[in-house]
Write a protein that holds these residues in place. Structure first.
Motif, PDB file in Angstrom:
ATOM      1  N   TYR A 130       0.534  -1.436  -0.093  1.00 12.29           N
ATOM      2  CA  TYR A 130      -0.255  -0.092   0.576  1.00 12.29           C
ATOM      3  C   TYR A 130       1.044   0.838  -0.052  1.00 12.29           C
ATOM      4  CZ  TYR A 130      -3.245  -2.849   1.192  1.00 12.29           C
ATOM      5  OH  TYR A 130      -4.119  -4.309   1.917  1.00 12.29           O
TER       6      TYR A 130
ATOM      7  N   SER B 292       0.046   3.425   4.159  1.00  8.93           N
ATOM      8  CA  SER B 292       0.314   2.812   5.105  1.00  8.93           C
ATOM      9  C   SER B 292       0.527   2.446   6.698  1.00  8.93           C
ATOM     10  CB  SER B 292       1.191   1.567   4.079  1.00  8.93           C
ATOM     11  OG  SER B 292       1.678   0.471   4.977  1.00  8.93           O
TER      12      SER B 292
ATOM     13  N   SER C 165      -9.782  -5.908   5.274  1.00  8.58           N
ATOM     14  CA  SER C 165      -8.810  -5.275   6.215  1.00  8.58           C
ATOM     15  C   SER C 165      -9.155  -4.208   6.684  1.00  8.58           C
ATOM     16  CB  SER C 165      -7.505  -5.078   4.937  1.00  8.58           C
ATOM     17  OG  SER C 165      -6.684  -5.930   4.289  1.00  8.58           O
TER      18      SER C 165
ATOM     19  N   TYR D 264      -8.656  -0.150   7.426  1.00  2.90           N
ATOM     20  CA  TYR D 264      -8.320   0.742   6.707  1.00  2.90           C
ATOM     21  C   TYR D 264      -8.805   2.323   7.881  1.00  2.90           C
ATOM     22  CZ  TYR D 264      -8.034  -2.056   3.412  1.00  2.90           C
ATOM     23  OH  TYR D 264      -8.105  -3.051   2.401  1.00  2.90           O
TER      24      TYR D 264
ATOM     25  N   CYS E 171      -5.063   5.085   5.587  1.00  3.28           N
ATOM     26  CA  CYS E 171      -4.376   3.992   5.982  1.00  3.28           C
ATOM     27  C   CYS E 171      -4.387   2.596   6.166  1.00  3.28           C
ATOM     28  CB  CYS E 171      -3.438   4.460   6.793  1.00  3.28           C
ATOM     29  SG  CYS E 171      -1.971   6.063   6.562  1.00  3.28           S
ATOM     30  N   ALA E 172      -4.158   1.518   5.190  1.00  2.65           N
ATOM     31  CA  ALA E 172      -4.441   0.263   5.809  1.00  2.65           C
ATOM     32  C   ALA E 172      -3.105  -0.032   7.011  1.00  2.65           C
ATOM     33  CB  ALA E 172      -2.837  -0.345   4.561  1.00  2.65           C
TER      34      ALA E 172
ATOM     35  N   ASN F   9      -4.459  -7.202   7.778  1.00  3.36           N
ATOM     36  CA  ASN F   9      -5.164  -8.056   7.114  1.00  3.36           C
ATOM     37  C   ASN F   9      -6.520  -9.187   8.232  1.00  3.36           C
ATOM     38  OD1 ASN F   9      -4.785  -9.232   4.583  1.00  3.36           O
ATOM     39  ND2 ASN F   9      -6.145  -9.152   4.531  1.00  3.36           N
TER      40      ASN F   9
ATOM     41  N   SER G 141      -3.790   1.717  -3.184  1.00  2.00           N
ATOM     42  CA  SER G 141      -4.572   2.244  -2.428  1.00  2.00           C
ATOM     43  C   SER G 141      -5.404   2.969  -3.270  1.00  2.00           C
ATOM     44  CB  SER G 141      -3.125   3.502  -2.059  1.00  2.00           C
ATOM     45  OG  SER G 141      -2.419   2.559  -0.892  1.00  2.00           O
TER      46      SER G 141
ATOM     47  N   ALA H 172      -8.313  -0.756  -1.432  1.00  2.00           N
ATOM     48  CA  ALA H 172      -7.757  -0.669  -0.279  1.00  2.00           C
ATOM     49  C   ALA H 172      -9.092   0.054   1.026  1.00  2.00           C
ATOM     50  CB  ALA H 172      -7.331   0.759   0.457  1.00  2.00           C
TER      51      ALA H 172
ATOM     52  N   HIS I 164       0.114  -9.000  -5.136  1.00  2.00           N
ATOM     53  CA  HIS I 164      -1.311  -7.648  -5.157  1.00  2.00           C
ATOM     54  C   HIS I 164      -2.070  -8.235  -5.969  1.00  2.00           C
ATOM     55  CE1 HIS I 164       0.148  -5.961  -8.847  1.00  2.00           C
ATOM     56  NE2 HIS I 164      -0.582  -5.150  -8.649  1.00  2.00           N
TER      57      HIS I 164
ATOM     58  N   CYS J  49     -14.214  -1.230   3.565  1.00  2.00           N
ATOM     59  CA  CYS J  49     -13.938  -0.643   3.059  1.00  2.00           C
ATOM     60  C   CYS J  49     -15.837  -0.243   2.513  1.00  2.00           C
ATOM     61  CB  CYS J  49     -13.770  -1.980   1.845  1.00  2.00           C
ATOM     62  SG  CYS J  49     -14.487  -3.293   1.203  1.00  2.00           S
TER      63      CYS J  49
END
Ligand SMILES: Cc1cc2nc3c(=O)[nH]c(=O)nc-3n(C[C@H](O)[C@H](O)[C@H](O)COP(=O)(O)OP(=O)(O)OC[C@H]3O[C@@H](n4cnc5c(N)ncnc54)[C@H](O)[C@@H]3O)c2cc1C
Length: 672
Positions: free
Chosen positions: A222, A225, A251, A253, A412-413, A416, A522, A526, A573, A594
């Protein structure tokens, strides 16, 4: 552990033969090594790209959380209640939730025994507090650096037990034998970073009966991140070995500072800082939240609630909820290209649109919290210092003085929830391969804050117990190992050779490969996932992986780790975007952390553009009742399968039956 030297082709390679190789030196990997030793399996080594790198050693928040069964207070807790709460996040298998719960007190007290300073009262009660997605008060914390303190205590124990650590060794391949259900891991190839310029490029081979994979989350994918820079992930190694992954789409964020990567959760938000944005050069300062809230009370309460509703959650993005703040930060930074800061020096002033902030304007829940904390004070920095001085000191130790300068943030990520599939003993579909910690995807759509650290400790302990009791066998003979792995080792060494120095054909640098991976993830993989963009970008991601295999070039062998990392992340990815695409094709909508734009849905706020409209996945949808598994087949194609979520097992609990099974040694067994 035995060392030999073998020849493959004309090149000599060192081989270490041992029972268990642990890859990664975060809290999960080190715990696996300690537990193996405790359970009597001493033929163990840890291999790590850098001791002290990774998320556990380098990440945290205002009060980094560890989730465990509640062990204090006058409200009883039960393992099944906690398991139900873990599984309630959605798409989490019930048997795994139960194992993580049952193992939680033991894992917690193991850390206490190693000296991790979790606070307790004078009666010995490890009092808890409520964290995100937590209906009880199961969370505890040793402060902003909980995972670092866990890393430190476990590292000291690894040293005390004299477990061999191969530092500055980057693993670039897992070695396997067999196919289908009979596939098993038999070792790994690492690059010794101190010997990259030697004839064998620093290749070190490990011949192991078991491999515990503790390589952490895929932070390197990412652009935005909060994973530490040193935590890039190595999921590609597992995909190449044929390991099955699950829930890759899930994930977390959320808002984090970017100059120094740190979560701005908890007290950083409860202090109600002033949110400002500026143009790229720092001019045109605005309190950009003011347009989106009807009054200062609701604005400030939404900011306050971000403290314990930290991950972005589309369910909380409407009606002035706390996640509207994430959307507005995303809109400023990603869509408008501006910069966003938390300013702790001044109270929000309303920008002439809303009345200036005063604590009395907060909703009763928020006001009462500040009152009980003795923090009904003017200015965010005064409130923050009162509630959590270490949170301020921490930034100061990184050269950032929150009393003097605003703190730049972005969405940001961070974590996971998905990863590789494990059994209730954390064994993957590849026999002898045990993903533990964040690389193991035990969590579902949402999870209580702190449950990642619990899962890492419980999973690594259970894997260690299983290995010690069931997989204590010696590694294969070196001759058999050479026969079984020769082609794989040659292929890796040819790949390394091909990447060095050749100028023919087109060349892709690891840096530009990684930049493309990060920009793509991103942009559409994300917190915001536009279905059309995902459709085109997943093809582009696969094409990048194909190009990376042919075209990555580095100047010298010294850059090989970078080249292999770029290869790994380009594959990772590509697989993640395939999983996201499959989820969307099956009708998946916004959920977890998300947002999936959907023109037939509702906008989070009337002033936002139409492209922000979204709808939520419902619990009866196909994607909620099933878990998406993906893996790479022999031809490099991504395969997919949806499996029903397994419910919680029934409570067994009849003492005589369990005792009998226990005496017959029939407890620690794989059921499939
Ligand atoms: C900012 C932030 C805040 C967080 N807060 C919380 C919280 O409050 N509560 C919670 O439960 N969780 C939290 N998490 C998540 C949690 O910290 C991580 O999930 C956990 O620390 C991961 O531990 P791990 O041992 O699995 O991996 P890591 O600690 O990341 O370790 C991975 C290791 O593998 C090594 N490695 C990787 N690839 C290779 C390779 N190819 N060869 C050799 N070595 C390799 C790395 O160097 C590292 O040593 C947070 C995460 C972040 C980023």
């Amino acid at each position: 552990m035995k060392k030999s030297v073998i020849r493959v082709g004309r090149t000599a390679y060192p081989v270490y033969s041992l029972n268990t190789l642990v890859i990664g030196s975060g809290a999960a990997g080190l715990n696996a090594a300690v537990r193996l030793d405790e359970f009597g399996q001493t033929d163990v080594a840890v291999v790590t790209d850098r001791f002290g790198a990774g998320t556990s050693a380098n990440s945290g928040s205002d009060k980094q959380t560890y989730y465990k069964l509640s062990l204090a207070g006058d409200r009883p807790d039960a393992a099944f209640d906690m398991a139900r709460d873990l599984a309630a996040g959605g798409s989490m298998h019930g048997d795994i939730a139960l194992a993580e719960t049952q193992g939680s007190p033991e894992a917690f007290f193991h850390l206490v025994g190693l000296g991790v300073p979790f606070p307790h009262d004078r009666f010995g009660a490890y009092v808890g507090y409520k964290t995100d997605h937590d209906p009880r008060q199961r969370a505890t914390s040793a402060g902003p650096l909980t995972s670092h303190l866990m890393f430190r205590a476990l590292a000291a124990e690894v040293r005390r037990r004299k477990v061999r650590v191969f530092d500055r060794h980057e693993v670039i391949a897992l070695l396997t034998e067999g196919a289908g259900a009979a596939k098993r891991v038999i070792g790994a190839v690492a690059l010794d970073k101190k010997k990259l310029s030697s004839a064998n490029f620093g290749f070190v081979l490990f011949n192991a009966t078991n491999v515990v994979m503790a390589t952490g989350g895929p932070g390197g994918m990412y652009e935005h991140s909060v994973y530490p820079e040193s935590q890039t992930g190595s999921h590609g190694l597992l995909f190449e070995a044929g390991a099955v992954a699950q829930n890759l789409t899930e994930s977390q964020y959320g808002l984090a500072s970017i100059e120094f990567r740190w979560n701005v959760s908890g007290a950083y938000q409860q202090a109600v800082p002033r949110y400002i944005s500026t143009d790229a050069g720092g001019g045109d300062e605005r309190e950009f939240l003011n347009d989106f809230f009807p009054d200062m009370g609701r604005l400030a309460t939404a900011v306050f609630l971000k403290g314990y509703q930290w991950p972005f959650d589309p369910r909380k993005a409407v009606d002035g909820g706390s996640s509207l703040v994430d959307i507005l930060v995303y809109e400023e930074t990603v869509v408008k290209g501006r910069r966003v800061f938390l300013d702790f020096r001044h109270d929000p002033d309303g920008g002439g649109k809303l009345e200036p902030f005063e604590t009395r304007l907060l909703a009763p829940e928020a006001f009462a919290y500040l009152e009980r904390s003795g923090a009904l004070l003017p200015t965010p920095i005064a409130r923050l210092l009162k509630m959590n001085r270490p949170a301020v000191d921490l930034y100061r130790s990184r050269g950032i003085d929150l009393a003097r300068e605003p703190l730049e943030v972005a969405v940001c990520a961070q974590h996971n929830n998905g990863g590789f599939r494990g059994s209730i003993w954390w064994q993957s579909n590849v026999r002898g391969l045990f993903p533990v910690g964040e690389v193991c995807g035990t969590h579902g759509v949402t999870r209580p804050g702190g449950s990642a650290l619990n899962a890492g400790q419980v999973g690594s302990a259970r894997a260690a117990l299983f290995i010690a009791r069931r997989r204590a066998g010696r590694p294969m003979s070196v001759a058999d190992f050479v026969r079984a792995t020769k082609a794989q080792v040659l292929a890796k060494s040819e790949q390394a050779r091909a990447m060095i120095g050749r100028k023919d054909g087109r060349a892709l640098s690891p840096e530009s490969c990684l930049a493309e991976v990060r920009q793509r993830m991103s942009a559409c993989g994300a917190a915001v996932r536009n279905p059309e963009e995902v459709r085109s970008e997943k093809a582009a991601a696969r094409e990048l992986w194909r190009r990376a295999r042919r075209e990555i070039r580095v100047r010298s062998a010294r850059d090989l780790p970078k080249a292999f990392k770029a290869l790994d992340l380009s594959l990772t990815h590509a697989v993640y975007l395939q999983a996201v695409g499959e989820y969307l094709d099956r009708g998946g909508k916004s959920r977890g952390s998300c947002l999936v734009p959907d023109s037939s849905g509702r906008k989070p706020h009337p002033l936002l553009e139409d492209r922000w409209a979204f709808s939520l996945t419902s619990p009866s949808d196909f994607v909620s009742r099933n878990i998406l598994e993906v893996w790479l087949d022999k031809k490099g194609q991504v395969r997919k399968r949806w499996l029903p979520v397994r419910p919680l097992p029934p409570a067994e609990g009849w003492f005589e039956t369990v005792w009998n099974d226990f005496m017959k040694d029939a407890i620690i067994v794989e059921e499939d």
